[in-house]
Design an enzyme around this catalytic site. Sequence first.
Site, PDB file in Angstrom:
ATOM      1  N   HIS A  77       0.825  -1.203   0.000  1.00  0.00           N
ATOM      2  CA  HIS A  77       0.000   0.000   0.000  1.00  0.00           C
ATOM      3  C   HIS A  77       0.865   1.262   0.000  1.00  0.00           C
ATOM      4  O   HIS A  77       2.006   1.255   0.450  1.00  0.00           O
ATOM      5  CB  HIS A  77      -0.930  -0.001   1.204  1.00  0.00           C
ATOM      6  CG  HIS A  77      -1.981  -1.053   1.124  1.00  0.00           C
ATOM      7  ND1 HIS A  77      -2.982  -1.172   2.060  1.00  0.00           N
ATOM      8  CD2 HIS A  77      -2.213  -2.036   0.220  1.00  0.00           C
ATOM      9  CE1 HIS A  77      -3.777  -2.171   1.724  1.00  0.00           C
ATOM     10  NE2 HIS A  77      -3.316  -2.719   0.607  1.00  0.00           N
ATOM     11  N   GLU A  79       0.727   3.997   1.786  1.00  0.00           N
ATOM     12  CA  GLU A  79       1.141   4.440   3.114  1.00  0.00           C
ATOM     13  C   GLU A  79       2.345   3.626   3.590  1.00  0.00           C
ATOM     14  O   GLU A  79       3.303   4.166   4.154  1.00  0.00           O
ATOM     15  CB  GLU A  79       0.006   4.270   4.142  1.00  0.00           C
ATOM     16  CG  GLU A  79      -1.281   4.951   3.752  1.00  0.00           C
ATOM     17  CD  GLU A  79      -2.268   4.055   3.011  1.00  0.00           C
ATOM     18  OE1 GLU A  79      -3.469   4.176   3.286  1.00  0.00           O
ATOM     19  OE2 GLU A  79      -1.837   3.258   2.152  1.00  0.00           O
ATOM     20  N   CYS A 108      -2.430  -0.658   7.329  1.00  0.00           N
ATOM     21  CA  CYS A 108      -1.735   0.625   7.247  1.00  0.00           C
ATOM     22  C   CYS A 108      -1.959   1.438   8.513  1.00  0.00           C
ATOM     23  O   CYS A 108      -1.049   2.123   8.984  1.00  0.00           O
ATOM     24  CB  CYS A 108      -2.187   1.396   6.015  1.00  0.00           C
ATOM     25  SG  CYS A 108      -1.618   0.648   4.478  1.00  0.00           S
TER      26      CYS A 108
END
Length: 146
Positions: A77, A79, A108
């Site tokens: 992801h 993040e 996350c």
Amino acid sequence: MRPSWDEYFMEMAEVVKTRATCLRRQVGAVVVKDKRILASGYNGAPSGIKHCEETGCLRSQMNIPSGERHELCRGIHAEQNAIIQAAYHGVKIQGATLYVTLQPCILCTKIIINAGIDKLVFRGTYPDEFAEEMLREAGIKLVKFD
């Protein structure tokens, strides 16, 4: 008209997401402290690994709904990538703000909390109420950007 700081950094996150290689959704993230960009990340396969653009989307092939079974994916992801990039380059992000083009998932969220992020500015919603609940419990300031 000159953009606010939140508008400015969210636009940067929007630019970062153009590098994403996920077939389902493109997400960008920017870590900011003292009005300076410290790191950025987008979602896609780890460095040196084939992208979903080449292999196809495992999650789509297996009919996995959004928000479930995150481990069944080639990608990282946005993040996570932004926080990893900061660590890789030895950049301290404790007390920083994270701008992300989509509300973070639970995985996350836990990383954001332990990275010491103080403020999260996000655009878009994600089907993960538990993640939002944990962010609030951790005392992270949440700003839904529209």
